[in-house]
Design an enzyme around this catalytic site. Structure first.
Site, PDB file in Angstrom:
ATOM      1  N   ASP A  53      46.064 109.310  64.853  1.00 40.62           N
ATOM      2  CA  ASP A  53      47.454 109.045  65.232  1.00 40.62           C
ATOM      3  C   ASP A  53      48.231 110.338  65.428  1.00 40.62           C
ATOM      4  O   ASP A  53      48.918 110.529  66.434  1.00 40.62           O
ATOM      5  CB  ASP A  53      48.157 108.208  64.157  1.00 40.62           C
ATOM      6  CG  ASP A  53      47.448 106.889  63.926  1.00 40.62           C
ATOM      7  OD1 ASP A  53      46.604 106.523  64.765  1.00 40.62           O
ATOM      8  OD2 ASP A  53      47.734 106.237  62.908  1.00 40.62           O
ATOM      9  N   TYR A  71      42.897  99.291  54.150  1.00 40.80           N
ATOM     10  CA  TYR A  71      42.472 100.500  54.867  1.00 40.80           C
ATOM     11  C   TYR A  71      41.656 101.396  53.927  1.00 40.80           C
ATOM     12  O   TYR A  71      40.540 101.803  54.244  1.00 40.80           O
ATOM     13  CB  TYR A  71      43.703 101.245  55.382  1.00 40.80           C
ATOM     14  CG  TYR A  71      43.379 102.378  56.305  1.00 40.80           C
ATOM     15  CD1 TYR A  71      43.310 102.177  57.674  1.00 40.80           C
ATOM     16  CD2 TYR A  71      43.110 103.652  55.819  1.00 40.80           C
ATOM     17  CE1 TYR A  71      42.984 103.221  58.535  1.00 40.80           C
ATOM     18  CE2 TYR A  71      42.784 104.691  56.660  1.00 40.80           C
ATOM     19  CZ  TYR A  71      42.736 104.478  58.013  1.00 40.80           C
ATOM     20  OH  TYR A  71      42.415 105.504  58.854  1.00 40.80           O
TER      21      TYR A  71
HETATM   22  C1  GLA Z   1      45.410 103.869  61.459  1.00 39.70           C
HETATM   23  C2  GLA Z   1      45.071 105.268  60.969  1.00 39.70           C
HETATM   24  C3  GLA Z   1      44.153 106.007  61.963  1.00 39.70           C
HETATM   25  C4  GLA Z   1      42.961 105.145  62.371  1.00 39.70           C
HETATM   26  C5  GLA Z   1      43.395 103.733  62.750  1.00 39.70           C
HETATM   27  C6  GLA Z   1      42.238 102.809  62.997  1.00 39.70           C
HETATM   28  O1  GLA Z   1      46.218 103.928  62.593  1.00 39.70           O
HETATM   29  O2  GLA Z   1      46.237 106.020  60.755  1.00 39.70           O
HETATM   30  O3  GLA Z   1      43.753 107.228  61.410  1.00 39.70           O
HETATM   31  O4  GLA Z   1      41.987 105.133  61.372  1.00 39.70           O
HETATM   32  O5  GLA Z   1      44.223 103.139  61.763  1.00 39.70           O
HETATM   33  O6  GLA Z   1      41.488 103.230  64.089  1.00 39.70           O
END
Ligand code: GLA
Length: 397
Positions: A176, A226
């Site tokens: 991101d 996550y």
């Molecule tokens: C979030 C995290 C990223 C990535 C996405 C999934 O956005 O911040 O680093 O892992 O999830 O692809």
């Protein structure tokens, strides 16, 4: 937008318009390559034209930092000492910029004076388009510019990620912050998260539009799930290492994975690893297909990515699945998948421009019928990365 920020700077801090500096950082959408940035894989995100605006008035003779977000006016002005940067739950959203200042301080980049700031973002909140990384990068670019620290954009990207990991406590990968810092108009970035090598790819969709659809289901469980997925990947990696020397799961190609997979005995970890390996292959192939102009091939891989995220990685959910399935049932949609961390948030779709409104209308009603929620659709515009906005001088246009 700028008017709104300048007005707030005057109203809250009595700041002189000519002393105010303006910064912008976009949101991001990932086309393909999901949940593999932290597995050393390839990702393919783009920066959006929507994002976070930040107006700043440097105050050379004070240690106080004051910040206000026009998105959360009820929280009022958050104020803290620029030399005492500690996480404080009651500071809410302001912990993101504070975390960024703290990362600079950890690098010995101490400015010694405070500032007043107003933020305003037009990224839908909780939609998984990275509003938090956008705030982080706006702050990082601002701090670097105002203090003339001279750090590179890659340094600022890493600062943003560390603020999220260490100050906020979400073990996100680098995708991101990288997409937001390094974004380029009308391009996606093929990023190798293992080496941080990257390549820009023009996104030319011809008769097709890139459509982001918001489930309007907030990404509730996302942070805890996550971190859980990351741990499951770690455990799969440890098992693989008993048989083969690898740094990351995505060092394995599909054939190598088939050879070693029997050492991953936990069924959950095996599914997560399978997703990582195949998603990485899909991403490399998808970028190639886009370059060749094979949009149908690209779209097919997007749809396969969704199936894998739903069945093997298990980060989708009822709302995302219904919105994607409604899109799949339309002839003019050639690819649709969830995007971002999952558990709510947005899908990304490639839809024919002919009768676009009617198509989206049908997808929307089908989604509402199944979930009782209203979806929202945005035609994605791919804009530039984080930067200082220079005021338009007379005669410029
Ligand atoms: C979030 C995290 C990223 C990535 C996405 C999934 O956005 O911040 O680093 O892992 O999830 O692809």
């Amino acid at each position: 937008m700028e008017e709104k920020l300048l007005q707030a700077m005057k109203e809250y801090y009595d700041a002189n318009e000519s002393d105010v500096r303006l910064f912008f950082a976009p949101g991001r959408v990932n086309l393909i390559g999901e949940h593999i940035d932290y597995n050393g894989g390839f990702v393919f995100p783009c920066s959006l034209s929507i994002g976070t605006y930040m107006a700043v008035f440097p105050r050379p003779h004070t240690d106080r930092v004051r910040m206000l977000s026009l998105n959360f006016p009820d929280k009022g002005v958050v104020s803290f000492d620029v030399n005492k940067l500690e996480y404080d739950e009651s500071d809410d959203w302001a912990n993101y910029p504070k975390g960024v200042l703290n990362e600079f301080a950890k690098l010995g980049k101490q400015p010694g004076s405070g500032f007043d700031a107003v933020f305003y973002g037009n990224i839908p909140n909780g939609a998984g388009l990275s509003s938090s990384a956008s705030i982080e990068l706006a702050t990082a670019v601002m701090w670097n510019e105002i203090n003339e620290f001279g750090l590179s954009m890659t340094d600022l990207v890493k600062i943003g990620q560390r603020a999220e990991n260490d100050f906020i406590g979400v073990s996100c990968g680098i995708m991101d912050q990288f997409a937001i810092g390094m974004g380029r108009e009308n391009h996606a970035i093929l990023l190798d998260c293992n080496t941080l090598d990257y390549d820009y790819s023009p996104v030319e969709l011809g008769d097709y539009a890139l459509v982001i659809a918001n489930t309007n289901k907030r990404r509730g469980l996302a942070d805890s799930k996550y971190n859980e997925r990351r741990a499951e990947c770690e455990s799969a990696l440890e098992a693989v290492r008993t048989k083969k020397e690898v740094r990351h799961l995505c060092d394995l190609n599909a054939a190598e994975f088939q050879e070693v997979k029997s050492v991953i005995t936990e069924p959950e970890a095996l599914k997560r690893a399978k997703h990582a390996v195949y998603e990485n292959e899909r991403t490399i192939q998808a970028a190639e297909l886009l370059k060749e102009g094979d949009l149908h091939g690209f779209g097919r891989l997007m749809s396969q990515s969704h199936v894998s995220l739903r069945d093997d990685y298990e980060v989708s959910g009822n709302e995302l699945d219904n919105l994607v399935e409604a899109a799949w049932s339309e002839d003019s949609v050639i690819g649709a998948r969830m995007t971002g961390a999952g558990f709510g948030g947005c899908t990304v779709n490639i839809v024919h421009k002919k009768e676009l409104e009617q198509t989206l209308g049908r997808i929307g009603s089908e989604y509402t019928k199944k979930t009782g929620l209203e979806a929202e659709f945005y035609i994605a515009e791919i804009g530039p990365g984080a930067k200082e906005l220079k005021p338009v001088k007379e005669g410029d246009c």
